[in-house]
Scaffold this active site. Sequence first.
Site, PDB file in Angstrom:
ATOM      1  N   ASP A   1      43.859   6.211  -8.828  1.00 52.83           N
ATOM      2  CA  ASP A   1      43.546   6.731  -7.488  1.00 52.83           C
ATOM      3  C   ASP A   1      44.691   6.559  -6.504  1.00 52.83           C
ATOM      4  OD1 ASP A   1      40.973   7.712  -7.984  1.00 52.83           O
ATOM      5  OD2 ASP A   1      40.064   5.743  -7.686  1.00 52.83           O
TER       6      ASP A   1
ATOM      7  N   ASP B   1      38.888  16.367  -4.800  1.00 53.32           N
ATOM      8  CA  ASP B   1      39.393  15.053  -4.424  1.00 53.32           C
ATOM      9  C   ASP B   1      40.849  15.025  -4.852  1.00 53.32           C
ATOM     10  OD1 ASP B   1      36.983  14.232  -3.467  1.00 53.32           O
ATOM     11  OD2 ASP B   1      36.590  12.742  -5.012  1.00 53.32           O
TER      12      ASP B   1
ATOM     13  N   HIS C   1      30.274   7.039   1.020  1.00 52.72           N
ATOM     14  CA  HIS C   1      29.098   6.616   0.261  1.00 52.72           C
ATOM     15  C   HIS C   1      28.258   5.736   1.201  1.00 52.72           C
ATOM     16  CE1 HIS C   1      32.205   6.938  -2.964  1.00 52.72           C
ATOM     17  NE2 HIS C   1      31.207   7.244  -3.782  1.00 52.72           N
TER      18      HIS C   1
ATOM     19  N   ASP D   1      41.854   5.040 -14.020  1.00 51.67           N
ATOM     20  CA  ASP D   1      41.876   5.911 -12.847  1.00 51.67           C
ATOM     21  C   ASP D   1      42.470   5.135 -11.668  1.00 51.67           C
ATOM     22  OD1 ASP D   1      41.376   8.024 -11.178  1.00 51.67           O
ATOM     23  OD2 ASP D   1      39.211   7.745 -11.097  1.00 51.67           O
TER      24      ASP D   1
ATOM     25  N   ASP E   1      40.669  10.986  -2.102  1.00 57.85           N
ATOM     26  CA  ASP E   1      40.017   9.906  -2.837  1.00 57.85           C
ATOM     27  C   ASP E   1      41.128   9.039  -3.424  1.00 57.85           C
ATOM     28  OD1 ASP E   1      38.388   8.260  -4.241  1.00 57.85           O
ATOM     29  OD2 ASP E   1      37.447   9.811  -5.449  1.00 57.85           O
TER      30      ASP E   1
ATOM     31  N   HIS F   1      40.435  12.331 -12.342  1.00 56.78           N
ATOM     32  CA  HIS F   1      39.423  12.516 -13.377  1.00 56.78           C
ATOM     33  C   HIS F   1      39.864  13.559 -14.388  1.00 56.78           C
ATOM     34  CE1 HIS F   1      36.037  10.943 -10.495  1.00 56.78           C
ATOM     35  NE2 HIS F   1      36.972  10.048 -10.737  1.00 56.78           N
TER      36      HIS F   1
ATOM     37  N   ASP G   1      29.448   2.152   1.439  1.00 55.96           N
ATOM     38  CA  ASP G   1      30.706   1.929   2.158  1.00 55.96           C
ATOM     39  C   ASP G   1      30.468   1.548   3.609  1.00 55.96           C
ATOM     40  OD1 ASP G   1      31.869   3.095  -0.116  1.00 55.96           O
ATOM     41  OD2 ASP G   1      31.844   5.084   0.804  1.00 55.96           O
TER      42      ASP G   1
END
Length: 435
Positions: free
Chosen positions: A309, A296, A101, A307, A339, A271, A104
């Site tokens: 991750d 991801d 991103h 979430d 991700d 997700h 980031d």
Amino acid sequence: MNTGFFDGISPVRYEGPDSTNPLAFRHYNPDEVIMGKRMEEHLRFAVAYWHSLAWEGGDPFGGHTFERPWHPQNDMGRAKLKADVAFEMFALLGQPFYCWHDADIRPEGATFAESQRNFEEIIDYFAGKMDAGGPRLLWGTANMFSHRRFMSGAATNPDPDVFAWAAATVKNCMDATQKLGGENYVLWGGREGYETLLNTDMGRELDHMGRFLNMVVEYKHKIGFKGQIMVEPKPQEPSKHQYDYDAATCYGFLQKYGLEGEVTLNLEQGHAILAGHSFEHEIATATSLGVFGSIDMNRNDYQSGWDTDQFPNNVPEVALAYYHILNAGGFTRGGTNFDAKLRRQSLDPQDLIAAHVGGMDVCARGFKAAVAMVADGGLQAALETRYCGWDTPEARTMLGGSLEQAAARVVSGDVDPQPRSGRQEMLENYVNRFV
């Protein structure tokens, strides 16, 4: 430049399934040829810049636990140090891609123009490292959910100035993705949704989001970007209800706004779980609708409600995901982006490398199991047997006819259906032979 952050860690190599080295691949051999392609070309691994380097180890109940020399990223010196460490990590892992991103990789400026200058400077810094042998860019994207200006959304914000700010941000990120030779561009609307309908005009917000995405597609063609434009479904968190809820919801949105031929989906395991689905469900939905783009790869803690991750560690889940990807022809421009983030107690540089090594190995094991299932053909044969009645002339005629004609088959007494076993347990046992 050697930052010293990963001192004492050697480049990760494939050592085979008998290895006990925690920083070696046991199953991922990038050069192993499977179905006519190297494993690296099938899996197309990417490292996520945000979780691996930008995240500071916070959670909803506590602040940062990671103390990295580039935290906080509040000036260009720290941003470049973080880039140096990132590309050192990429060299150790040897993965072919990475993703970012904008937020980031560059510090936020006092104005949009200052943020843009910072962004362009770091993109040039990345370009030099990529030219020197760094990995390729799988995709770029814009963070339009962290800053307070996006608290009510980006493209769906009730303030048109925020919409304009979002448009300028995406334009910059698309230009940078194009400059770095990125394979795709992703839009994830972290706050494109609502917290309460009491202050939300849903129809207007959806129309604005549809127009925004059409603008993105129009700009893609204007600049000659050859990659996929992808949206990433997520049902909730942070918004109560996000408009990109799951693959099916996204497809309906794309159809409504004339985008189903232009936009594909970047699907995430975590997700899918938040939406109440399995990962293979989301992939099968997208492939059946012709909008599958990329994934991801991560997992959620099934005992938590958010979430989390985490890096993947469930081979059967991963195998079924890759089974559906392979049946759809495999990745084209997409790939497997991690991700995923360390647990906030995993403080050491070795933890960061080991997490990716484990994730890549789990994916390799799952992928090879999926390849074996495709080659064996047992699941496909079971499907063909279960649906074989639809291949008869009578069934094809019925589908091309009317409701009355279909009913007439029953009224005439020619049809007396009896239930047949779905054989679920036998098929689950079949899958377990390979994983």
